[in-house]
Design a protein around this motif. Structure first.
Motif, PDB file in Angstrom:
ATOM      1  N   SER A  97     -24.320 -10.414  25.120  1.00  0.00           N
ATOM      2  CA  SER A  97     -23.553  -9.209  25.448  1.00  0.00           C
ATOM      3  C   SER A  97     -22.065  -9.390  25.167  1.00  0.00           C
ATOM      4  CB  SER A  97     -23.733  -8.881  26.932  1.00  0.00           C
ATOM      5  OG  SER A  97     -23.132  -9.897  27.717  1.00  0.00           O
ATOM      6  N   GLY A  98     -21.649 -10.606  24.812  1.00  0.00           N
ATOM      7  CA  GLY A  98     -20.237 -10.848  24.548  1.00  0.00           C
ATOM      8  C   GLY A  98     -19.449 -11.188  25.810  1.00  0.00           C
ATOM      9  N   PHE A  99     -20.123 -11.275  26.941  1.00  0.00           N
ATOM     10  CA  PHE A  99     -19.452 -11.550  28.223  1.00  0.00           C
ATOM     11  C   PHE A  99     -18.675 -12.858  28.179  1.00  0.00           C
ATOM     12  CE2 PHE A  99     -19.164 -12.976  32.645  1.00  0.00           C
ATOM     13  CZ  PHE A  99     -18.906 -11.801  33.345  1.00  0.00           C
ATOM     14  N   THR A 100     -19.215 -13.855  27.487  1.00  0.00           N
ATOM     15  CA  THR A 100     -18.573 -15.186  27.486  1.00  0.00           C
ATOM     16  C   THR A 100     -17.688 -15.411  26.250  1.00  0.00           C
ATOM     17  OG1 THR A 100     -20.667 -16.015  26.589  1.00  0.00           O
ATOM     18  CG2 THR A 100     -20.257 -16.393  28.927  1.00  0.00           C
ATOM     19  N   ARG A 101     -17.501 -14.358  25.436  1.00  0.00           N
ATOM     20  CA  ARG A 101     -16.777 -14.526  24.177  1.00  0.00           C
ATOM     21  C   ARG A 101     -15.375 -15.106  24.382  1.00  0.00           C
ATOM     22  NH1 ARG A 101     -16.505  -9.215  21.893  1.00  0.00           N
ATOM     23  NH2 ARG A 101     -18.768  -9.295  21.704  1.00  0.00           N
ATOM     24  N   ASP A 102     -14.663 -14.634  25.418  1.00  0.00           N
ATOM     25  CA  ASP A 102     -13.281 -15.093  25.624  1.00  0.00           C
ATOM     26  C   ASP A 102     -13.172 -16.119  26.765  1.00  0.00           C
ATOM     27  OD1 ASP A 102     -13.960 -13.260  27.554  1.00  0.00           O
ATOM     28  OD2 ASP A 102     -11.995 -12.295  27.629  1.00  0.00           O
ATOM     29  N   ILE A 103     -14.293 -16.728  27.132  1.00  0.00           N
ATOM     30  CA  ILE A 103     -14.274 -17.742  28.201  1.00  0.00           C
ATOM     31  C   ILE A 103     -13.996 -19.119  27.586  1.00  0.00           C
ATOM     32  CG2 ILE A 103     -15.657 -18.899  29.987  1.00  0.00           C
ATOM     33  CD1 ILE A 103     -15.104 -16.022  30.752  1.00  0.00           C
ATOM     34  N   ASP A 104     -13.052 -19.859  28.184  1.00  0.00           N
ATOM     35  CA  ASP A 104     -12.695 -21.191  27.666  1.00  0.00           C
ATOM     36  C   ASP A 104     -13.475 -22.304  28.353  1.00  0.00           C
ATOM     37  OD1 ASP A 104     -10.512 -20.298  25.931  1.00  0.00           O
ATOM     38  OD2 ASP A 104      -9.520 -19.764  27.812  1.00  0.00           O
ATOM     39  N   LEU A 105     -13.728 -22.131  29.644  1.00  0.00           N
ATOM     40  CA  LEU A 105     -14.370 -23.198  30.415  1.00  0.00           C
ATOM     41  C   LEU A 105     -15.303 -22.606  31.470  1.00  0.00           C
ATOM     42  CD1 LEU A 105     -11.290 -25.432  31.328  1.00  0.00           C
ATOM     43  CD2 LEU A 105     -13.146 -26.080  29.775  1.00  0.00           C
ATOM     44  N   ILE A 106     -16.384 -23.330  31.768  1.00  0.00           N
ATOM     45  CA  ILE A 106     -17.265 -22.935  32.864  1.00  0.00           C
ATOM     46  C   ILE A 106     -17.060 -23.936  34.000  1.00  0.00           C
ATOM     47  CG2 ILE A 106     -19.654 -22.528  33.560  1.00  0.00           C
ATOM     48  CD1 ILE A 106     -20.345 -22.209  30.595  1.00  0.00           C
ATOM     49  N   ILE A 161     -26.155 -22.612  31.268  1.00  0.00           N
ATOM     50  CA  ILE A 161     -25.302 -21.561  30.699  1.00  0.00           C
ATOM     51  C   ILE A 161     -24.537 -22.120  29.503  1.00  0.00           C
ATOM     52  CG2 ILE A 161     -23.299 -20.072  31.129  1.00  0.00           C
ATOM     53  CD1 ILE A 161     -24.244 -19.758  34.005  1.00  0.00           C
ATOM     54  N   SER A 162     -24.072 -23.353  29.651  1.00  0.00           N
ATOM     55  CA  SER A 162     -23.327 -24.002  28.573  1.00  0.00           C
ATOM     56  C   SER A 162     -24.199 -24.183  27.326  1.00  0.00           C
ATOM     57  CB  SER A 162     -22.803 -25.360  29.060  1.00  0.00           C
ATOM     58  OG  SER A 162     -22.136 -26.030  28.019  1.00  0.00           O
ATOM     59  N   ALA A 163     -25.451 -24.585  27.541  1.00  0.00           N
ATOM     60  CA  ALA A 163     -26.363 -24.779  26.415  1.00  0.00           C
ATOM     61  C   ALA A 163     -26.582 -23.466  25.665  1.00  0.00           C
ATOM     62  CB  ALA A 163     -27.696 -25.335  26.916  1.00  0.00           C
ATOM     63  N   ALA A 164     -26.622 -22.364  26.401  1.00  0.00           N
ATOM     64  CA  ALA A 164     -26.897 -21.068  25.778  1.00  0.00           C
ATOM     65  C   ALA A 164     -25.658 -20.441  25.147  1.00  0.00           C
ATOM     66  CB  ALA A 164     -27.499 -20.115  26.804  1.00  0.00           C
ATOM     67  N   THR A 165     -24.482 -20.741  25.705  1.00  0.00           N
ATOM     68  CA  THR A 165     -23.265 -20.056  25.260  1.00  0.00           C
ATOM     69  C   THR A 165     -22.354 -20.933  24.403  1.00  0.00           C
ATOM     70  OG1 THR A 165     -22.041 -20.765  27.242  1.00  0.00           O
ATOM     71  CG2 THR A 165     -23.188 -18.642  27.354  1.00  0.00           C
ATOM     72  N   GLY A 166     -22.535 -22.249  24.506  1.00  0.00           N
ATOM     73  CA  GLY A 166     -21.663 -23.159  23.764  1.00  0.00           C
ATOM     74  C   GLY A 166     -20.319 -23.393  24.446  1.00  0.00           C
ATOM     75  N   VAL A 167     -20.114 -22.815  25.645  1.00  0.00           N
ATOM     76  CA  VAL A 167     -18.855 -23.028  26.374  1.00  0.00           C
ATOM     77  C   VAL A 167     -19.005 -24.290  27.233  1.00  0.00           C
ATOM     78  CG1 VAL A 167     -17.161 -22.014  27.939  1.00  0.00           C
ATOM     79  CG2 VAL A 167     -18.539 -20.525  26.477  1.00  0.00           C
ATOM     80  N   LEU A 168     -17.977 -25.135  27.224  1.00  0.00           N
ATOM     81  CA  LEU A 168     -18.072 -26.409  27.929  1.00  0.00           C
ATOM     82  C   LEU A 168     -17.944 -26.262  29.447  1.00  0.00           C
ATOM     83  CD1 LEU A 168     -15.989 -28.795  25.633  1.00  0.00           C
ATOM     84  CD2 LEU A 168     -18.489 -28.569  25.804  1.00  0.00           C
ATOM     85  N   VAL A 169     -18.575 -27.184  30.166  1.00  0.00           N
ATOM     86  CA  VAL A 169     -18.507 -27.214  31.634  1.00  0.00           C
ATOM     87  C   VAL A 169     -17.385 -28.175  32.050  1.00  0.00           C
ATOM     88  CG1 VAL A 169     -19.781 -27.668  33.766  1.00  0.00           C
ATOM     89  CG2 VAL A 169     -21.002 -26.898  31.729  1.00  0.00           C
ATOM     90  N   ASP A 170     -16.580 -27.743  33.006  1.00  0.00           N
ATOM     91  CA  ASP A 170     -15.498 -28.573  33.528  1.00  0.00           C
ATOM     92  C   ASP A 170     -15.765 -28.847  35.016  1.00  0.00           C
ATOM     93  OD1 ASP A 170     -13.207 -29.570  34.673  1.00  0.00           O
ATOM     94  OD2 ASP A 170     -11.869 -28.014  33.900  1.00  0.00           O
ATOM     95  N   THR A 171     -16.088 -30.089  35.336  1.00  0.00           N
ATOM     96  CA  THR A 171     -16.375 -30.440  36.739  1.00  0.00           C
ATOM     97  C   THR A 171     -15.217 -31.202  37.360  1.00  0.00           C
ATOM     98  OG1 THR A 171     -17.435 -32.477  36.023  1.00  0.00           O
ATOM     99  CG2 THR A 171     -18.868 -30.590  36.420  1.00  0.00           C
TER     100      THR A 171
END
Ligand SMILES: [Zn+2]
Length: 233
Positions: free
Chosen positions: A110-119, A144-154
């Motif tokens: 849906s493009g929801f994560t298009r402008d997201i830098d970090l999860i 979510i990271s696997a599906a969107t390609g956005v990195l996880v920051d813990t």
């Protein structure tokens, strides 16, 4: 699959039946953790498709959030509730990744994560994480990271004091209870970033609110929120 290994598989599934963690029915050979019927029947909120939605409204006048969404509804006896229960209290960790992946695909398409830098997962207190052995929100983030390609920051956001149990408290008491319990560890790593904050279930929103207030102290940070389920009153 060869005939023999197929037979062996059938034999093993008689001894150790693989059951769907949402409905308890037997899983087919090609199904994993959640049966196809549950995949289809878990009701989606589709809040990620509308800017003005009940999760976004929950934070109006409380803290500044860019976008907010939840995958499903946390109702009594709902499939998503049983899945999250099996994840958190029975320690079936793979459910977290699987759910995150399912939702992540919706968010990405849906493009929801298009402008997201970090999860960023909502952190558990270290002592609680030690007892449970994992942070369920982190496992969801990995999917979510696997599906969107956005990195996880813990690393950037941490929990600094223990909160007592949230049940049987008024909304104000809950808010007070979690206030000031989160800390940004390394503001430089978040400078100017758009963060997607992930929780397993949103109820009052007080935990998220605390995290957002802390995150927004860093310059240029924007925060969006998503959870696997929302409990609407
Ligand atoms: Zn099922």
């Amino acid at each position: 699959m060869s005939y023999l290994s197929g037979l062996l598989d059938d034999f093993l599934s008689l001894l150790f039946p693989r059951l769907c963690y949402a409905c308890g029915n037997h899983l087919l050979r090609n199904e994993n953790l959640i049966c196809t019927e549950c995949h289809v029947l878990i009701p989606r909120t589709n809040y990620h498709l509308e800017e003005d939605n009940p999760v976004a409204r929950l934070f109006w006048g409380r803290c500044k959030i860019e976008k907010a969404a939840a995958f499903s509804f946390y109702n009594r006896d709902s499939r998503i509730r049983r899945l999250i229960h099996n994840l958190k209290y029975r320690g079936i960790k793979d459910i977290g990744y699987e759910l995150g992946k399912i939702y992540g695909l919706d968010l990405a398409n849906s493009g929801f994560t298009r402008d997201i830098d970090l999860i960023i997962p909502v952190p558990l207190h270290p002592s609680k994480e030690h007892v449970r052995g994992f942070n369920q929100s982190f496992l969801i983030c990995e999917g979510i990271s696997a599906a969107t390609g956005v990195l996880v920051d813990t690393k950037s956001l941490e929990r600094v004091t223990k909160t007592s149990t949230q049940t049987r408290k008024s909304r104000y008491e809950r808010w007070k209870n979690v206030e000031g319990t989160f800390r940004v560890h390394d503001p430089l790593s978040l400078l100017g970033k758009h963060v997607l904050l992930i929780d397993d279930v949103i109820t009052t929103g007080s935990t998220i609110e605390s995290c957002v207030e802390e995150l927004l102290k860093t310059e240029g940070v924007r925060v969006s929120v998503a959870s696997m389920a929302v409990a609407l009153a």
